[in-house]
Design a protein around this motif. Structure first.
Motif, PDB file in Angstrom:
ATOM      1  N   LEU A  78     -25.178  -3.001 -19.461  1.00 48.12           N
ATOM      2  CA  LEU A  78     -23.837  -3.612 -19.479  1.00 48.12           C
ATOM      3  C   LEU A  78     -22.824  -2.603 -18.936  1.00 48.12           C
ATOM      4  CD1 LEU A  78     -23.849  -5.270 -23.007  1.00 48.12           C
ATOM      5  CD2 LEU A  78     -24.268  -6.352 -20.803  1.00 48.12           C
ATOM      6  N   GLU A  79     -21.868  -3.124 -18.188  1.00 41.98           N
ATOM      7  CA  GLU A  79     -20.828  -2.263 -17.632  1.00 41.98           C
ATOM      8  C   GLU A  79     -19.475  -2.636 -18.242  1.00 41.98           C
ATOM      9  OE1 GLU A  79     -20.760  -2.102 -13.392  1.00 41.98           O
ATOM     10  OE2 GLU A  79     -22.944  -2.122 -13.260  1.00 41.98           O
ATOM     11  N   MET A  80     -18.697  -1.622 -18.528  1.00 43.45           N
ATOM     12  CA  MET A  80     -17.347  -1.833 -19.052  1.00 43.45           C
ATOM     13  C   MET A  80     -16.415  -2.049 -17.866  1.00 43.45           C
ATOM     14  SD  MET A  80     -17.703  -1.658 -22.308  1.00 43.45           S
ATOM     15  CE  MET A  80     -16.065  -1.486 -22.917  1.00 43.45           C
ATOM     16  N   ARG A  81     -15.555  -3.040 -17.957  1.00 40.09           N
ATOM     17  CA  ARG A  81     -14.586  -3.298 -16.888  1.00 40.09           C
ATOM     18  C   ARG A  81     -13.193  -3.253 -17.411  1.00 40.09           C
ATOM     19  NH1 ARG A  81     -16.984  -7.190 -12.458  1.00 40.09           N
ATOM     20  NH2 ARG A  81     -19.127  -6.589 -12.686  1.00 40.09           N
TER      21      ARG A  81
END
Length: 81
Positions: A78-81
């Motif tokens: 998962l990537e934080m945006r």
């Protein structure tokens, strides 16, 4: 004639020839399970290998180890945006 202690005697004989000294067949079973887990083996597959009826038994048998270097949640992607 069947000898239920044959494996036990073999393990003891060969363990004495190593630096391990005293070793029991169950120690080999536990080591195999822990190596399978460390290599990424699923808990459910190890449960089947060991013949445990309950997954909780397998989890307790293996103990818990947490890697602070390679945390399991790091692999989620998962990537934080």
């Amino acid at each position: 004639m069947k000898d239920d202690k044959a494996v036990w005697r073999l393990v003891l004989r060969y363990a004495k020839q190593t630096e391990l000294g005293k070793l029991a067949p169950h120690d080999l079973r536990r080591t195999c399970a822990k190596l399978c887990r460390k290599a990424g083996g699923d808990l459910e597959q190890i449960q089947i290998l060991l013949g445990h009826a309950s997954l909780l038994t397998t989890a307790a048998y293996l103990g818990t180890e947490q890697s602070l270097v390679h945390a399991v949640n790091d692999a989620i992607g998962l990537e934080m945006r």
